[in-house]
Scaffold this motif. Structure first.
Motif, mmCIF file in Angstrom:
data_model
loop_
_atom_site.group_PDB
_atom_site.id
_atom_site.type_symbol
_atom_site.label_atom_id
_atom_site.label_comp_id
_atom_site.label_asym_id
_atom_site.label_seq_id
_atom_site.Cartn_x
_atom_site.Cartn_y
_atom_site.Cartn_z
ATOM 1 N N MET A 250 0.875 -1.176 0.000
ATOM 2 C CA MET A 250 0.000 0.000 0.000
ATOM 3 C C MET A 250 0.913 1.227 0.000
ATOM 4 S SD MET A 250 -1.829 2.599 0.743
ATOM 5 C CE MET A 250 -3.374 3.333 1.088
ATOM 6 N N ILE A 251 0.891 1.911 -1.143
ATOM 7 C CA ILE A 251 1.825 3.012 -1.377
ATOM 8 C C ILE A 251 1.063 4.335 -1.402
ATOM 9 C CG2 ILE A 251 3.558 3.914 -3.003
ATOM 10 C CD1 ILE A 251 4.316 1.104 -1.992
ATOM 11 N N CYS A 252 1.622 5.347 -0.768
ATOM 12 C CA CYS A 252 1.010 6.679 -0.832
ATOM 13 C C CYS A 252 1.264 7.253 -2.236
ATOM 14 C CB CYS A 252 1.635 7.583 0.232
ATOM 15 S SG CYS A 252 0.945 9.240 0.233
ATOM 16 N N GLY A 253 0.202 7.560 -2.930
ATOM 17 C CA GLY A 253 0.332 8.047 -4.313
ATOM 18 C C GLY A 253 0.815 9.485 -4.366
ATOM 19 N N LEU A 254 2.105 9.654 -4.232
ATOM 20 C CA LEU A 254 2.696 11.001 -4.290
ATOM 21 C C LEU A 254 3.061 11.278 -5.752
ATOM 22 C CD1 LEU A 254 4.847 10.568 -1.083
ATOM 23 C CD2 LEU A 254 2.901 12.106 -1.330
ATOM 24 N N VAL A 255 2.047 11.673 -6.497
ATOM 25 C CA VAL A 255 2.212 11.837 -7.941
ATOM 26 C C VAL A 255 2.541 13.289 -8.258
ATOM 27 C CG1 VAL A 255 1.078 11.572 -10.176
ATOM 28 C CG2 VAL A 255 0.517 10.008 -8.299
ATOM 29 N N SER A 256 3.584 13.487 -9.045
ATOM 30 C CA SER A 256 3.956 14.863 -9.403
ATOM 31 C C SER A 256 4.255 14.963 -10.895
ATOM 32 C CB SER A 256 5.156 15.321 -8.579
ATOM 33 O OG SER A 256 6.233 14.420 -8.735
ATOM 34 N N TYR A 257 4.170 16.196 -11.384
ATOM 35 C CA TYR A 257 4.476 16.497 -12.786
ATOM 36 C C TYR A 257 5.620 17.523 -12.809
ATOM 37 C CZ TYR A 257 -0.551 15.298 -13.281
ATOM 38 O OH TYR A 257 -1.784 14.709 -13.223
ATOM 39 N N PRO A 258 6.372 17.562 -13.913
ATOM 40 C CA PRO A 258 7.294 18.689 -14.068
ATOM 41 C C PRO A 258 6.466 19.966 -14.300
ATOM 42 C CG PRO A 258 7.614 17.003 -15.780
ATOM 43 C CD PRO A 258 6.380 16.633 -15.032
ATOM 44 N N LEU A 259 6.808 21.070 -13.629
ATOM 45 C CA LEU A 259 6.010 22.295 -13.802
ATOM 46 C C LEU A 259 6.172 22.873 -15.204
ATOM 47 C CD1 LEU A 259 4.146 24.359 -12.311
ATOM 48 C CD2 LEU A 259 6.195 25.695 -11.851
ATOM 49 N N THR A 260 7.352 22.723 -15.790
ATOM 50 C CA THR A 260 7.589 23.244 -17.142
ATOM 51 C C THR A 260 8.200 22.128 -17.992
ATOM 52 O OG1 THR A 260 9.911 23.882 -16.905
ATOM 53 C CG2 THR A 260 8.267 25.436 -16.051
ATOM 54 N N CYS A 261 8.378 22.422 -19.283
ATOM 55 C CA CYS A 261 9.019 21.420 -20.151
ATOM 56 C C CYS A 261 10.541 21.598 -20.168
ATOM 57 C CB CYS A 261 8.440 21.451 -21.557
ATOM 58 S SG CYS A 261 8.452 23.079 -22.294
ATOM 59 N N THR A 323 -1.383 -1.794 -4.426
ATOM 60 C CA THR A 323 -2.468 -0.889 -4.054
ATOM 61 C C THR A 323 -1.870 0.445 -3.625
ATOM 62 O OG1 THR A 323 -2.879 -1.065 -1.646
ATOM 63 C CG2 THR A 323 -3.533 -2.963 -3.002
ATOM 64 N N PHE A 324 -2.654 1.487 -3.797
ATOM 65 C CA PHE A 324 -2.137 2.827 -3.467
ATOM 66 C C PHE A 324 -3.276 3.788 -3.157
ATOM 67 C CE2 PHE A 324 -2.723 5.445 -7.444
ATOM 68 C CZ PHE A 324 -3.359 4.475 -8.212
ATOM 69 N N SER A 325 -2.895 4.876 -2.479
ATOM 70 C CA SER A 325 -3.851 5.954 -2.211
ATOM 71 C C SER A 325 -3.636 7.033 -3.262
ATOM 72 C CB SER A 325 -3.624 6.544 -0.819
ATOM 73 O OG SER A 325 -2.299 7.036 -0.695
ATOM 74 N N TYR A 326 -4.725 7.650 -3.665
ATOM 75 C CA TYR A 326 -4.601 8.740 -4.636
ATOM 76 C C TYR A 326 -5.592 9.837 -4.259
ATOM 77 C CZ TYR A 326 -4.607 11.561 -8.770
ATOM 78 O OH TYR A 326 -4.494 12.644 -9.607
ATOM 79 N N TYR A 327 -5.056 10.992 -3.937
ATOM 80 C CA TYR A 327 -5.902 12.140 -3.609
ATOM 81 C C TYR A 327 -5.645 13.310 -4.546
ATOM 82 C CZ TYR A 327 -6.899 9.766 0.771
ATOM 83 O OH TYR A 327 -7.290 8.846 1.710
ATOM 84 N N SER A 328 -4.352 13.566 -4.813
ATOM 85 C CA SER A 328 -4.028 14.797 -5.514
ATOM 86 C C SER A 328 -2.655 14.674 -6.173
ATOM 87 C CB SER A 328 -4.057 15.961 -4.526
ATOM 88 O OG SER A 328 -2.900 15.982 -3.743
ATOM 89 N N THR A 329 -2.254 15.722 -6.869
ATOM 90 C CA THR A 329 -0.939 15.753 -7.508
ATOM 91 C C THR A 329 -0.261 17.081 -7.195
ATOM 92 O OG1 THR A 329 -1.983 16.617 -9.505
ATOM 93 C CG2 THR A 329 -1.556 14.247 -9.448
ATOM 94 N N SER A 330 1.012 17.176 -7.525
ATOM 95 C CA SER A 330 1.725 18.451 -7.339
ATOM 96 C C SER A 330 2.702 18.622 -8.503
ATOM 97 C CB SER A 330 2.477 18.436 -6.016
ATOM 98 O OG SER A 330 3.492 17.460 -6.074
ATOM 99 N N CYS A 331 3.385 19.727 -8.505
ATOM 100 C CA CYS A 331 4.343 19.990 -9.585
ATOM 101 C C CYS A 331 5.735 20.229 -9.018
ATOM 102 C CB CYS A 331 3.921 21.213 -10.390
ATOM 103 S SG CYS A 331 2.374 20.965 -11.250
ATOM 104 N N VAL A 332 6.718 19.834 -9.805
ATOM 105 C CA VAL A 332 8.114 19.937 -9.376
ATOM 106 C C VAL A 332 8.840 20.865 -10.341
ATOM 107 C CG1 VAL A 332 10.248 18.587 -9.251
ATOM 108 C CG2 VAL A 332 8.137 17.659 -8.292
ATOM 109 N N THR A 333 9.647 21.754 -9.798
ATOM 110 C CA THR A 333 10.370 22.666 -10.686
ATOM 111 C C THR A 333 11.735 23.056 -10.128
ATOM 112 O OG1 THR A 333 10.213 24.745 -11.913
ATOM 113 C CG2 THR A 333 9.307 24.755 -9.692
#
Ligand code: BG6
Length: 488
Positions: A250-261, A323-333
């Motif tokens: 059971m993994i905490c879904g710490l999902v992030s995106y790059p803020l820019t390309c 299995t994982f939890s998913y609530y939200s995402t964030s951005c990394v820059t």
């Protein structure tokens, strides 16, 4: 036609320490969370402790407690987990309401300290053993499949005091003994198990807190390694005791995106995702540390003690499901001046393309479809979303109704995302949304950060009847389950 498979496990999730209450009843041993006061979105929960000079002090849950701190329960403070939502006494009526919604699966956790109050006891506490047996029987009576978490933020406190917690290898054998005991005890009632809830939370701060002392990072990664080994040993026991057992991480879904390309943002985000999320799943599903581990440890200046025997255990104790939890995402820059937001799980830059909840968590259903596809491509084992939902206060109207259309909208968009992911080819077998009945927030200790389909009459200060009320989302979810996700 429904996009969800015929036997899809629709349901909900809770955790013992956030709903049971009865913290000193039934022979239960104390856990560290029993010492956590209530907090809010802006003021953290805290511990009250006595230092070695006898002075009474307070430390926020995010601070490091001094080694000599003796945690105390202060009569003048409010400890929300002590009563929780009184699930301990009301589980039959609550499970009946889950059944009314048509739940196929209910995720709950066994409180380790109800079974072994000190963690290292020779004999189990029979009252605790019978309590969970009765709960599983109740679920079976209603045709609900139990999904049982063995550890949800609740190591028996005695183990922390006596051995110093998970940094000490000794805890592995006590966890293994506890797991083996419950696998045997409930083998005719339970086949779906999770070992450690959000295991990756142990090292989360090493990526988010700048200039963390190497000693802290060392302790966190070593503790995580011990939990990996404890989990692997439990998986082996589970398979030996009943070959039908299915055990998940059971993994905490710490999902992030790059803020820019900017390629530097892409690389930074890749490193973030590996450090906070993939690292744990990679070990637990693939049975060995991923190639990038050395780089993480080197950058933190730490050495994790991993024996050859440990490596063998990890290989032999791979989980069956992810299995994982998913609530939200964030951005990394890497860029200066980005809006950093304040959501406690979404530490990172704010995403201008998504909306935020009252607690500043990004609401991002597309992120769920995205990560489901990433995870399935990576692991190719069945997946369950074991937590998801919107924490939001509700208004009880004069006639007793609760119109939580904001929650329905959140849940509907995430159910749509799951349907798309299934069409993308993901082997998604279940969804247990978080806090199917309102419970105590883990992060803030609040009651008003409500996730439930069922409202519980209790406020942040502990007032209220604890009565249960069906929200509009209750009837919505019932319809969703009845139509197997077709009628969203
Ligand atoms: C997960 C935990 O991190 O998120 C739960 O497994 C927790 O225990 C949930 O309750 C939601 O977080 P919060 O802080 O809103 O309770």
């Amino acid at each position: 036609m429904s996009k969800f498979p015929k036997d899809f496990y629709w349901g909900g999730a809770t955790a013992a320490n956030q709903c049971e209450g009865a913290y000193n009843e039934g022979g239960r041993g104390i856990i560290k969370n029993d010492y956590l006061t209530a907090g809010t979105h802006t003021s953290p929960r805290s511990y009250i402790y006595r230092d070695s000079d006898g002075n009474i002090k307070r430390a926020s849950m995010f601070e490091l407690l001094p080694d000599d701190a003796e945690l105390i329960i202060d009569e003048n403070e409010y400890y929300p987990n002590h009563i929780g939502i009184d699930f301990y006494h009301r589980y039959k009526e609550d499970i009946a309401m889950f059944a009314e919604m048509g739940f196929k699966m209910f995720r709950m956790s066994i409180s380790w300290s109800r079974i072994f109050p000190n963690g290292d006891d020779e004999e189990p506490n029979q009252e605790g053993v019978e309590y969970y047996r009765s709960m599983f029987e109740e679920m079976r009576k209603h045709g609900i499949e139990p999904l049982v978490t063995l550890h949800h933020f609740d190591t028996p406190y005695a183990l922390e005091v006596k051995y110093g917690g998970w940094e000490n290898r000794e805890l592995i054998k006590y966890f293994e003994r506890y797991a083996e005991f419950v696998f045997n005890e409930y083998k005719d009632l339970v086949t779906y198990w999770l070992t450690f809830n959000e295991i990756n939370n142990l090292v989360m701060m090493t990526s988010f807190v700048p200039n963390l002392p190497a000693k802290v990072a060392q302790g966190a990664y070593q503790s995580l390694h011990h939990q990996f080994v404890a989990s692997a040993k439990a998986v082996k026991k589970a398979h030996a005791i009943n070959p039908d057992n299915k055990v998940g991480c059971m993994i905490c879904g710490l999902v992030s995106y790059p803020l820019t390309c900017d390629p530097k943002d892409i690389l930074k985000n890749q490193h973030r995702m590996e450090s906070v999320m993939y690292y744990s799943g990679d070990v637990m599903v693939r049975g060995e540390y991923p190639a990038y581990s050395n780089r993480i440890w080197d950058e933190l200046g730490i050495t994790v003690d991993i024996t050859d025997e440990d490596k063998k255990e990890l290989k032999e104790g791979k989980v069956d499901i992810y299995t994982f939890s998913y609530y939200s995402t964030s951005c990394v820059t890497t860029h200066e001046g980005a809006d950093m937001g304040s959501g406690n799980f979404s530490m990172g830059a704010k995403n201008p393309y998504v909306k935020y909840s009252d607690w500043d968590w990004a609401m991002d259903p597309d992120g769920l479809r995205y990560i489901l596809s990433e995870l399935y491509t990576r692991y190719q084992v069945p997946i369950i979303v074991t937590e998801n939902g919107l924490g939001q206060d509700d208004v009880v109207e004069a006639d007793g109704s609760i119109h939580d259309d904001y929650r329905i909208e959140y849940l509907r968009s995430h159910a749509n995302a799951m349907a798309e992911a299934i069409e993308d080819g993901v082997d998604l077998i279940g969804y247990t949304s978080w806090g199917c009945i309102d419970l105590i927030s883990a992060g803030t200790g609040e009651m008003k950060k409500r996730y439930g389909y069922i409202y519980v009459d209790r406020d942040n200060e502990g007032n209220g009847t604890l009565d249960r009320i069906r929200k509009d989302s209750f009837y919505w979810y019932k319809k969703v389950i009845a139509s197997n996700g077709e009628d969203l």
